[in-house]
Each structure stands twice: as structure tokens, then as C-alpha cells.
Scaffold this active site. Structure first.
Site, short mmCIF file in Angstrom:
data_model
loop_
_atom_site.label_atom_id
_atom_site.label_comp_id
_atom_site.label_asym_id
_atom_site.label_seq_id
_atom_site.Cartn_x
_atom_site.Cartn_y
_atom_site.Cartn_z
N CYS B 86 0.83 -1.21 0.00
CA CYS B 86 0.00 0.00 0.00
C CYS B 86 0.87 1.26 0.00
O CYS B 86 1.51 1.56 -0.98
CB CYS B 86 -0.98 -0.06 1.18
SG CYS B 86 -2.36 1.10 1.02
N HIS B 194 -3.55 -5.60 1.10
CA HIS B 194 -2.86 -5.83 2.37
C HIS B 194 -2.87 -7.32 2.73
O HIS B 194 -3.78 -7.77 3.42
CB HIS B 194 -3.57 -5.06 3.49
CG HIS B 194 -3.35 -3.59 3.45
ND1 HIS B 194 -2.35 -2.96 4.18
CD2 HIS B 194 -3.99 -2.61 2.78
CE1 HIS B 194 -2.40 -1.65 3.96
NE2 HIS B 194 -3.38 -1.41 3.11
N GLU B 196 -1.24 -8.79 4.97
CA GLU B 196 -1.16 -8.96 6.43
C GLU B 196 -2.53 -8.88 7.09
O GLU B 196 -2.68 -9.21 8.26
CB GLU B 196 -0.19 -7.94 7.03
CG GLU B 196 -0.74 -6.54 7.27
CD GLU B 196 -0.78 -5.67 6.01
OE1 GLU B 196 -0.57 -6.20 4.90
OE2 GLU B 196 -1.02 -4.45 6.14
#
Lengths: 83, 223
Positions: B86, B194, B196
Site C-alpha cells: 500500500c 494488504h 497482512e
């Protein structure tokens, strides 16, 4: 000497400008007709110490290219004498 | 196993999520403040999401000048895995470590929702172990995520297998549906989604695990 300069940064021709397009779409509702090719951008104002106006503009052009704009998507124009 | 360095700029906000996700995969990770200039102790680096330096001027424009970025460029040149997620992707493009730029989303809205992406190339530290064509559900969370580049760059990316992830239903106006790209050598990767935040099916998706696992394994291989 100190020179007052202005750098205008806009998205390059051919790069989609959603802010400009949105502004343009809003204009008819306010009664503005015949306004086209709206481009949104940023303006930076600053002063530069330099021996002459040409040197001041060269410094402004350098920092416009290296920091104020991203040449991949944006154009920068230097304007002098904005005091 | 040496730790992965997770860079922290003023305004980063996904660094703890990344450390937690890597830890989940058994990889030690440490936060590294952006004033640091020596990254020799880390086998891999992650530039996490957030709003580095407030995103002032342009996302990534000021972070590029953070003291740590010289060492990031050095690590990238040495072939060590460098992952920008990002805002981290935006920083890598501004720093010239990845080509192109991320401009404002076409719809001028901040988009925060899960999207489906497709693995378009396995030639990167992030997608090495995932088959081309695999569909993954991973959240995006950005305002400036529309990938942009000139025709020559786009052709080079496509021909070189450097387009690693594409959106199935382009949410932001990215050229060629691009969600993530890699350097020619494949060790520097930037993506807007993302991974994660996709670590557990209980929380919506576990599709980020394979990508980050591939990254972690790549950090060991790169030693």
C-alpha cells in the site's frame, strides 16, 4: 537577491484527472455552460535567493522536477515574479 | 534466522499488523525507525501501509527522502527481498525502486474492502510459490491506488512477467488491472492489497498467508 516564484503542478495530458472531471461535471448545475478541459492541480509559492531571475527560475525548475512533481504523472510549470 | 525489518516512518500505521503476521508464520520481525541507515542485519524488508510523512505533497514523495531509503536501495540492489504494501508500494515507486506511479482512484473515493486478485506471475519473492491464475481475496484500503505508467513501461512489465497481481474487478482505475508489480529481478515487490490483513479465515480471508510465506522463504534463500 530574493525572487518570488510559483510552481503549478497538474496531471499530465493523457493521465486521468478525476478531480478535474468531477469539477467539470458539477458546473452545469451551477449554470456554467461551455466550460471544458478542467484540470485540477497544486500551486506552490516560495522565494529563492539567487544572483538573478534566470538562476532563481533554474533552481525552482530543479526542485519542481525532483520534489514538487512526479514526472511519471505530473507536469510542473514555473512562474516568476509573483510578489 | 535473521529478522525481517519492518520500516516505520512517521505516519506508518500497519507496521504492527505486519510484524504480527510474519510472527504467525514463524518469522521474526523487528520494527526499524526511518532514521536508521544500516539495514545489514535484516534479510528482508517490508515497507508497511499508512500515511508516511502525512502523505503530504504526494503519497511517498517525502518518505523517499527518509534517511533509511539509501539502505533500502542498497538492499534492493543486492537482491534482498523488499516488499512495499500500500503506502509502502507508493514509497517504492516515488523512490524509483519500482517503475510507474500510483495516482488517485478514478472514483475519487477511499476504498476499504476485500477484493479478488489473480496471481499473474510467479516471478517474484511474493508469488514464487503460488500458481499463476490463483485467485485470492485480500483487503484494499487506499485513496491513491490506481497504478499508472507509460506505454513502454507497461509493455516491459507485461513481457517481463513483472505484473504479479491483477484485480479481477478493477476497483480504482489501475492500468491493466494492476494490483502489484515486481522489479525485473523479482526481489522488489509492491502491491496495494494488504496480505497482512488476510491471515485468518475467521477474520474474512487467509489468502495473504501464502504470499507472505513465500516472502519469508525468499528472505532465507536470499542470504
Amino acid at each position: 537577491m530574493e525572487f518570488a516564484l510559483q510552481v503549478d503542478v497538474t496531471l499530465r495530458e493523457g493521465i486521468a484527472d478525476p478531480a478535474g472531471a468531477t469539477i467539470e461535471r458539477a458546473l452545469p448545475a451551477l449554470g456554467f455552460s461551455g466550460v471544458h478541459r478542467v484540470r485540477a492541480g497544486k500551486t506552490f509559492l516560495f522565494t529563492v535567493e539567487a544572483p538573478d531571475a534566470a538562476a532563481a527560475r533554474a533552481i525552482a525548475a530543479d526542485l519542481a522536477a525532483r520534489l514538487l512533481s512526479n514526472p511519471v504523472i505530473e507536469d510542473a510549470r514555473v512562474r516568476g515574479d509573483v510578489s | 534466522m535473521r529478522p525481517v525489518g519492518v520500516l516505520v516512518f512517521p505516519g506508518s500505521n500497519c507496521e504492527h499488523d505486519v510484524v504480527r503476521a510474519l510472527g504467525d508464520l514463524g518469522a521474526p520481525a523487528e520494527l526499524v525507525w526511518h532514521a536508521q541507515t544500516d539495514l545489514s542485519g535484516y534479510d528482508g524488508l517490508v515497507l508497511p501501509g499508512g500515511f508516511a510523512h502525512g502523505d503530504y505533497l504526494r503519497p511517498g514523495a517525502l518518505a523517499r527522502f527518509s534517511p533509511v531509503m539509501g539502505a533500502v536501495a542498497e538492499a534492493a540492489a543486492q537482491g534482498r527481498p523488499v516488499l512495499g504494501i500500500c503506502n509502502g508500494f507508493q514509497i517504492l515507486t516515488e523512490a524509483g525502486l519500482l517503475p510507474g506511479a500510483l495516482r488517485q482512484n478514478t472514483g475519487l473515493t477511499f476504498i476499504s474492502r476485500p477484493v479478488t486478485v489473480r496471481v499473474a506471475s510467479s516471478q517474484s519473492v511474493l508469488t514464487r510459490t503460488t500458481a499463476v491464475g490463483t485467485r485470492l481475496v485480500i483487503p484494499i484500503n487506499h485513496f491513491s491506488g490506481a497504478y499508472t505508467c507509460d506505454d513502454a513501461t507497461y509493455a516491459r512489465l507485461v513481457e517481463g512477467g513483472q505484473v504479479v497481481l491483477t484485480y479481477e474487478d478493477n476497483p480504482n482505475g489501475s492500468r491493466g488491472d494492476i494490483a502489484g508489480i515486481a522489479s525485473a529481478a523479482g526481489n522488489v515487490v509492491g502491491l496495494m492489497p494488504h496480505p497482512e490483513r488476510a491471515m485468518s479465515s475467521l477474520l474474512g480471508s487467509a489468502d495473504g498467508r501464502g504470499l507472505l510465506q513465500s516472502f519469508v522463504e525468499s528472505t532465507v534463500l536470499a542470504r
